[in-house]
Design an enzyme around this catalytic site. Sequence first.
Site, PDB file in Angstrom:
ATOM      1  N   ASN A  68       5.043  -3.948   6.968  1.00 61.12           N
ATOM      2  CA  ASN A  68       3.675  -4.211   6.506  1.00 61.12           C
ATOM      3  C   ASN A  68       3.637  -5.579   5.827  1.00 61.12           C
ATOM      4  O   ASN A  68       4.653  -6.250   5.727  1.00 61.12           O
ATOM      5  CB  ASN A  68       3.195  -3.090   5.577  1.00 61.12           C
ATOM      6  CG  ASN A  68       4.098  -2.943   4.376  1.00 61.12           C
ATOM      7  OD1 ASN A  68       4.215  -3.855   3.570  1.00 61.12           O
ATOM      8  ND2 ASN A  68       4.758  -1.797   4.250  1.00 61.12           N
ATOM      9  N   ASP A  78       4.758   4.857   5.433  1.00 58.00           N
ATOM     10  CA  ASP A  78       4.539   6.303   5.382  1.00 58.00           C
ATOM     11  C   ASP A  78       5.310   7.022   6.482  1.00 58.00           C
ATOM     12  O   ASP A  78       5.702   8.171   6.322  1.00 58.00           O
ATOM     13  CB  ASP A  78       3.044   6.601   5.523  1.00 58.00           C
ATOM     14  CG  ASP A  78       2.287   6.174   4.268  1.00 58.00           C
ATOM     15  OD1 ASP A  78       2.837   6.369   3.170  1.00 58.00           O
ATOM     16  OD2 ASP A  78       1.169   5.631   4.385  1.00 58.00           O
ATOM     17  N   LYS A 125      18.664  -1.830  22.595  1.00 62.42           N
ATOM     18  CA  LYS A 125      17.346  -2.442  22.699  1.00 62.42           C
ATOM     19  C   LYS A 125      16.558  -1.794  23.842  1.00 62.42           C
ATOM     20  O   LYS A 125      17.077  -1.659  24.960  1.00 62.42           O
ATOM     21  CB  LYS A 125      17.503  -3.943  22.956  1.00 62.42           C
ATOM     22  CG  LYS A 125      16.180  -4.662  22.958  1.00 62.42           C
ATOM     23  CD  LYS A 125      16.338  -6.150  23.220  1.00 62.42           C
ATOM     24  CE  LYS A 125      14.972  -6.751  23.440  1.00 62.42           C
ATOM     25  NZ  LYS A 125      15.014  -8.025  24.130  1.00 62.42           N
ATOM     26  N   PRO A 177      10.009  10.237   3.161  1.00 59.61           N
ATOM     27  CA  PRO A 177       9.901  10.880   1.845  1.00 59.61           C
ATOM     28  C   PRO A 177       8.957  10.074   0.971  1.00 59.61           C
ATOM     29  O   PRO A 177       8.922   8.840   1.053  1.00 59.61           O
ATOM     30  CB  PRO A 177      11.333  10.811   1.299  1.00 59.61           C
ATOM     31  CG  PRO A 177      11.999   9.722   2.062  1.00 59.61           C
ATOM     32  CD  PRO A 177      11.334   9.681   3.414  1.00 59.61           C
ATOM     33  N   ASP A 178       8.177  10.754   0.141  1.00 63.64           N
ATOM     34  CA  ASP A 178       7.311  10.057  -0.814  1.00 63.64           C
ATOM     35  C   ASP A 178       8.126   9.872  -2.101  1.00 63.64           C
ATOM     36  O   ASP A 178       8.359  10.834  -2.845  1.00 63.64           O
ATOM     37  CB  ASP A 178       6.029  10.852  -1.070  1.00 63.64           C
ATOM     38  CG  ASP A 178       5.030  10.023  -1.869  1.00 63.64           C
ATOM     39  OD1 ASP A 178       5.459   9.370  -2.847  1.00 63.64           O
ATOM     40  OD2 ASP A 178       3.840  10.032  -1.523  1.00 63.64           O
ATOM     41  N   ILE A 179       8.545   8.650  -2.337  1.00 59.77           N
ATOM     42  CA  ILE A 179       9.482   8.387  -3.439  1.00 59.77           C
ATOM     43  C   ILE A 179       8.801   8.610  -4.787  1.00 59.77           C
ATOM     44  O   ILE A 179       9.352   9.246  -5.686  1.00 59.77           O
ATOM     45  CB  ILE A 179      10.035   6.947  -3.321  1.00 59.77           C
ATOM     46  CG1 ILE A 179      10.660   6.760  -1.933  1.00 59.77           C
ATOM     47  CG2 ILE A 179      11.059   6.664  -4.418  1.00 59.77           C
ATOM     48  CD1 ILE A 179      10.888   5.331  -1.534  1.00 59.77           C
ATOM     49  N   PHE A 221       1.414   2.600  -7.571  1.00 53.95           N
ATOM     50  CA  PHE A 221       0.406   1.635  -7.144  1.00 53.95           C
ATOM     51  C   PHE A 221      -0.418   2.292  -6.031  1.00 53.95           C
ATOM     52  O   PHE A 221       0.079   3.174  -5.323  1.00 53.95           O
ATOM     53  CB  PHE A 221       1.061   0.355  -6.596  1.00 53.95           C
ATOM     54  CG  PHE A 221       1.351  -0.652  -7.679  1.00 53.95           C
ATOM     55  CD1 PHE A 221       2.282  -0.373  -8.676  1.00 53.95           C
ATOM     56  CD2 PHE A 221       0.701  -1.877  -7.709  1.00 53.95           C
ATOM     57  CE1 PHE A 221       2.548  -1.290  -9.679  1.00 53.95           C
ATOM     58  CE2 PHE A 221       0.956  -2.805  -8.702  1.00 53.95           C
ATOM     59  CZ  PHE A 221       1.877  -2.519  -9.687  1.00 53.95           C
ATOM     60  N   LYS A 250      -5.101  10.158  -5.944  1.00 50.99           N
ATOM     61  CA  LYS A 250      -3.670   9.907  -5.673  1.00 50.99           C
ATOM     62  C   LYS A 250      -2.836  10.188  -6.919  1.00 50.99           C
ATOM     63  O   LYS A 250      -1.743  10.750  -6.838  1.00 50.99           O
ATOM     64  CB  LYS A 250      -3.507   8.455  -5.225  1.00 50.99           C
ATOM     65  CG  LYS A 250      -2.151   8.131  -4.670  1.00 50.99           C
ATOM     66  CD  LYS A 250      -2.154   6.794  -3.949  1.00 50.99           C
ATOM     67  CE  LYS A 250      -2.934   6.862  -2.642  1.00 50.99           C
ATOM     68  NZ  LYS A 250      -2.962   5.605  -1.919  1.00 50.99           N
ATOM     69  N   LYS A 266       0.168  12.820  -6.615  1.00 54.32           N
ATOM     70  CA  LYS A 266       1.568  12.387  -6.706  1.00 54.32           C
ATOM     71  C   LYS A 266       2.232  12.870  -7.995  1.00 54.32           C
ATOM     72  O   LYS A 266       3.448  12.859  -8.097  1.00 54.32           O
ATOM     73  CB  LYS A 266       1.643  10.860  -6.662  1.00 54.32           C
ATOM     74  CG  LYS A 266       0.971  10.257  -5.432  1.00 54.32           C
ATOM     75  CD  LYS A 266       1.970   9.649  -4.516  1.00 54.32           C
ATOM     76  CE  LYS A 266       1.257   8.919  -3.381  1.00 54.32           C
ATOM     77  NZ  LYS A 266       2.193   8.334  -2.442  1.00 54.32           N
TER      78      LYS A 266
HETATM   79  O1  C5P Z   1       0.250   7.177  -0.650  1.00 52.66           O
HETATM   80  P1  C5P Z   1       0.356   5.728  -0.887  1.00 52.66           P
HETATM   81  O2  C5P Z   1       1.325   5.038   0.030  1.00 52.66           O
HETATM   82  O3  C5P Z   1      -0.955   4.992  -0.925  1.00 52.66           O
HETATM   83  O4  C5P Z   1       0.924   5.629  -2.384  1.00 52.66           O
HETATM   84  C1  C5P Z   1       1.232   4.425  -2.958  1.00 52.66           C
HETATM   85  C2  C5P Z   1       2.204   4.627  -4.063  1.00 52.66           C
HETATM   86  O5  C5P Z   1       3.206   5.565  -3.689  1.00 52.66           O
HETATM   87  C3  C5P Z   1       2.952   3.360  -4.406  1.00 52.66           C
HETATM   88  O6  C5P Z   1       3.295   3.396  -5.766  1.00 52.66           O
HETATM   89  C4  C5P Z   1       4.176   3.443  -3.524  1.00 52.66           C
HETATM   90  O7  C5P Z   1       5.254   2.674  -4.036  1.00 52.66           O
HETATM   91  C5  C5P Z   1       4.474   4.922  -3.554  1.00 52.66           C
HETATM   92  N1  C5P Z   1       5.061   5.454  -2.322  1.00 52.66           N
HETATM   93  C6  C5P Z   1       6.341   5.921  -2.355  1.00 52.66           C
HETATM   94  N2  C5P Z   1       6.910   6.461  -1.230  1.00 52.66           N
HETATM   95  C7  C5P Z   1       6.209   6.555  -0.085  1.00 52.66           C
HETATM   96  C8  C5P Z   1       4.879   6.091  -0.047  1.00 52.66           C
HETATM   97  C9  C5P Z   1       4.342   5.534  -1.182  1.00 52.66           C
HETATM   98  O8  C5P Z   1       7.003   5.817  -3.390  1.00 52.66           O
HETATM   99  N3  C5P Z   1       6.760   7.088   0.988  1.00 52.66           N
END
Ligand code: C5P
Length: 400
Positions: A208, A276, A286, A303-305, A322, A336, A340
């Site tokens: 991104n 995501d 390749k 994984p959502d960290i 963020f 959010k 979260k």
């Molecule tokens: O859900 P979204 O991507 O908009 O959330 C943004 C926040 O979640 C940011 O703080 C980003 O660093 C964190 N994040 C994360 N792991 C992910 C996706 C987002 O820690 N897989």
Amino acid sequence: MLDEKRILLIIGGGIAAYKTLELIRLLRGAGAEVVPVLTRAGAQFVTPLSVAALAGHPLHQDLFDLTTEAEMGHIELSRAADLVVVAPCTADLMAKMAGGHADDLASTLLMATDKRVLIAPAMNVRMWEHPATQRNLAQLRTDGVLVTGPAHGDMACGEHGPGRMAEPGAIVAAIGAALGGGPLAGRHVLVTSGPTHEPIDPVRYIANRSSGAQGTALAAALRDLGARVSFVTGPASVPPPQGVTVVRIETARQMLEAVEAALPADAAVFAAAVADWRVTHEATQKMKKGAAGLPVLEFAENPDILATVSRHAQRPALVVGFAAETENVIAHATAKRARKGCDWIVANDVSPATGIMGGAENAVHLITAEGAEDWPRLPKPQVAARLAARIAAHLTGHTE
Ligand code: C5P
């Protein structure tokens, strides 16, 4: 905060020298003794009398004055300080320091000292960006010189960009951190930054537009308040700050692993733009064009960290996320925050028209349990300084 600390303050020749008078005032207010040195060029911008009067200390200007028996010699002067500070540090002073020149009092003191040196560069934006200055900056950092600023903004010469001297308050914070003080001394803060790269095959990846500028500025601001900073960064387009522990990763899964390994922490700020999704099956070779037609990529969720750490057994006392949104910024960010499980969300509008993603400025809303605060549009380092001060106030229980 700086009680009984002695600062040897070298004032170079730049228009920002007028701000150094305020710096002297703040340093003395914080308990420091200020021993001032004014270069010949510096004396074109501020008068010896105002410097000496504010410092409450005799001013040193001439190398040969100091070599007489009756006076304190330059070697002694350079060493009888806890820290040497150069503010404003001009392009010329940086070049002299990087090259090891010693042809006046200031450069001789800088060569003779056995103490740490902190510079606050200030110059025209073109001079700052000139390859020679950037080369000198890299050399000075390698030599262990600490650097604060320059800030972005309007300059006395009418141009706009990096080159303004850091504000006096920020220089005091950097001095405090250099001397082991600062409100976040003894605290550990974790910061994630940059994009992630999710591989498709050995040569292609999904990414991104995140530059890592905001996360980098934040790590530097937290460091300047005295924190020990663990900085977990994806492949960003700006270099990581000095004086922090840098862990470089590429994928979201590697970022999670590095973040968990860095715990425990007093606070964690998730400024990274984590992908995501990842491609479920990374090709080992390749991928080729061929008769089979267009490839179809299958995705798996990363994984959502932020959410993982917010519910972690070792959850930091303060977790900040963020939210980069392109519409309904506050509503989405508020939802959010709840989803979260973090304490604060720093929300911004990253629609292309704002120029924020990859740009120099940011306009954010801070979402807390109390609601949403709108912050003005500011250069990213200033957003970072404000957020870092807020984090320090929260962790230490002191209001700003
Ligand atoms: O859900 P979204 O991507 O908009 O959330 C943004 C926040 O979640 C940011 O703080 C980003 O660093 C964190 N994040 C994360 N792991 C992910 C996706 C987002 O820690 N897989």
